[in-house]
Enzyme design. Structure first.
Site, PDB file in Angstrom:
ATOM      1  N   THR A  44      47.936   9.650 142.064  1.00 26.64           N
ATOM      2  CA  THR A  44      49.162   8.865 142.256  1.00 26.64           C
ATOM      3  C   THR A  44      49.756   8.459 140.918  1.00 26.64           C
ATOM      4  O   THR A  44      50.958   8.616 140.683  1.00 26.64           O
ATOM      5  CB  THR A  44      48.859   7.605 143.084  1.00 26.64           C
ATOM      6  N   THR A  45      48.911   7.943 140.017  1.00 30.95           N
ATOM      7  CA  THR A  45      49.382   7.484 138.716  1.00 30.95           C
ATOM      8  C   THR A  45      49.876   8.644 137.873  1.00 30.95           C
ATOM      9  O   THR A  45      50.711   8.468 136.986  1.00 30.95           O
ATOM     10  CB  THR A  45      48.250   6.729 137.985  1.00 30.95           C
ATOM     11  N   TYR A 107      52.913   9.632 155.166  1.00 30.72           N
ATOM     12  CA  TYR A 107      54.157   9.743 155.938  1.00 30.72           C
ATOM     13  C   TYR A 107      53.959  10.166 157.390  1.00 30.72           C
ATOM     14  O   TYR A 107      54.539   9.567 158.293  1.00 30.72           O
ATOM     15  CB  TYR A 107      55.177  10.679 155.273  1.00 30.72           C
ATOM     16  N   TYR A 133      40.272   9.443 149.585  1.00 28.30           N
ATOM     17  CA  TYR A 133      41.098   8.440 148.892  1.00 28.30           C
ATOM     18  C   TYR A 133      41.920   7.698 149.937  1.00 28.30           C
ATOM     19  O   TYR A 133      42.832   8.267 150.542  1.00 28.30           O
ATOM     20  CB  TYR A 133      41.979   9.146 147.864  1.00 28.30           C
ATOM     21  N   ARG A 138      50.348   2.842 150.253  1.00 27.59           N
ATOM     22  CA  ARG A 138      51.261   3.904 149.838  1.00 27.59           C
ATOM     23  C   ARG A 138      51.402   5.000 150.882  1.00 27.59           C
ATOM     24  O   ARG A 138      52.370   5.769 150.836  1.00 27.59           O
ATOM     25  CB  ARG A 138      50.791   4.517 148.519  1.00 27.59           C
ATOM     26  N   LYS A 161      37.336   6.755 147.423  1.00 26.52           N
ATOM     27  CA  LYS A 161      38.082   5.778 146.636  1.00 26.52           C
ATOM     28  C   LYS A 161      38.768   4.853 147.626  1.00 26.52           C
ATOM     29  O   LYS A 161      39.676   5.254 148.342  1.00 26.52           O
ATOM     30  CB  LYS A 161      39.110   6.467 145.737  1.00 26.52           C
ATOM     31  N   ILE A 203      38.446   3.849 139.909  1.00 27.31           N
ATOM     32  CA  ILE A 203      39.473   4.761 139.400  1.00 27.31           C
ATOM     33  C   ILE A 203      40.658   3.872 139.054  1.00 27.31           C
ATOM     34  O   ILE A 203      41.375   3.383 139.929  1.00 27.31           O
ATOM     35  CB  ILE A 203      39.805   5.842 140.439  1.00 27.31           C
TER      36      ILE A 203
END
Length: 292
Positions: A44-45, A107, A133, A138, A161, A203
């Site tokens: 994501t980052t 989504y 994850y 999000r 995660k 993380i």
């Protein structure tokens, strides 16, 4: 399999939004020298949502080659399409990544059974260690501990995660998995407490700007030294909070540019940090001692 501070690495970019590979190489060397224990590339980052398939694979390949087995490389290969996630995971395996990190499908809001079948199919299709994850803030999708427990029985699904920030999930998940299944946090603000409760590492977004300090705090937590852990983490608390004043990675990329680590570039639809937040993020950097 992996322990301690694992940086959720940004993808540095040039003004034209192309990947800045020279800056990426400098960041990798900095992290290795600073005690970061694994690199998570294109999560994501790392703006995975705006890199196309070729760029995604190219960045993973570059990171793997430059790190050159000095520390593990974990590739972000999740997608809301099971087929696309398999393709990205195959790419990561082909270029030599040590493991993959697969975000829950975003989504389309699958059921728990859909999550189970999605991750099971990817794991069976690509023989590489895979880390689940879960980041419902999000994805609009929350993988429950019971589903994690089911997936932990799949041979090459090796960890999760957990980025909810809900510390009660540590004990719930530990009760449902074998001892060799690893728990990592994705929530910087609660990370050291997560590790002290039995987690194996984090993380981290904060590690992008303070890799040595985050590594020291996580190592103390892994050693079970609660007092030392909290003492080390205390100067970082403002960063843990202020690096999320706008959607990640907007604040952390601005912070890294302010520190001279990368150019102030980010891809649409993300935009540079709003001016009212500049002093807030700068103040957190100064408080942590990473900016004078």
């Amino acid at each position: 399999m992996f322990r301690g501070s694992m940086v959720a690495l940004v993808t540095p970019m040039n003004e034209d939004e192309s990947v800045d590979y020279a800056a990426l190489e400098r960041l990798l060397e900095w992290h290795i020298q600073s005690g970061t224990q694994a690199i998570v590339a294109v999560g994501t980052t790392g703006e995975s949502a705006t890199l196309d398939m070729k760029e995604h694979c190219d960045v993973i390949r570059f990171v793997v080659e430059r790190v050159n087995k000095r520390i593990p490389v974990i590739a972000g290969t999740g997608a809301n399409s099971t087929t696309e996630a398999i393709q990205l995971t195959q790419c990561a395996k082909q270029v030599g990544a040590d493991a993959c990190l697969l975000v829950t499908p975003y989504y389309n809001k699958p059921t728990q059974e859909g999550l189970y079948l999605h991750h099971k199919k990817i794991a069976e299709a690509v023989d590489i260690p895979q880390i689940l994850y879960n980041v419902p803030g999000r994805t609009a999708c929350d993988m429950q501990p019971e589903t994690i427990g089911r997936l932990a029985k799949v041979a090459n699904i090796v960890g999760v995660k957990e980025a909810t920030g809900d510390l009660s999930r540590v004990s719930k998940i530990l009760e449902l998995v074998d001892a060799d299944f690893d728990l990592y946090t994705g929530d910087d603000a609660t990370a050291v407490e997560f590790i002290l409760l039995g987690g194996h590492g984090g993380i981290s977004v904060t590690a992008n700007v303070a890799p040595d300090l985050v590594a020291q705090a996580y190592n103390a937590a892994l050693a079970g030294d609660a007092d030392k852990t909290r003492q080390l983490d205390s100067p970082l608390m403002e960063l843990h909070q202020k690096l999320f004043v706008e959607a990640n990675p907007i604040p952390v990329k601005w912070a890294m540019a302010e520190m001279g680590l990368i150019k102030p570039a980010i891809r649409l639809p993300l935009t540079p940090l709003s001016e009212p937040y500049h002093d807030i993020v700068r103040g957190a950097l100064i408080h942590a001692g990473v900016l004078s």
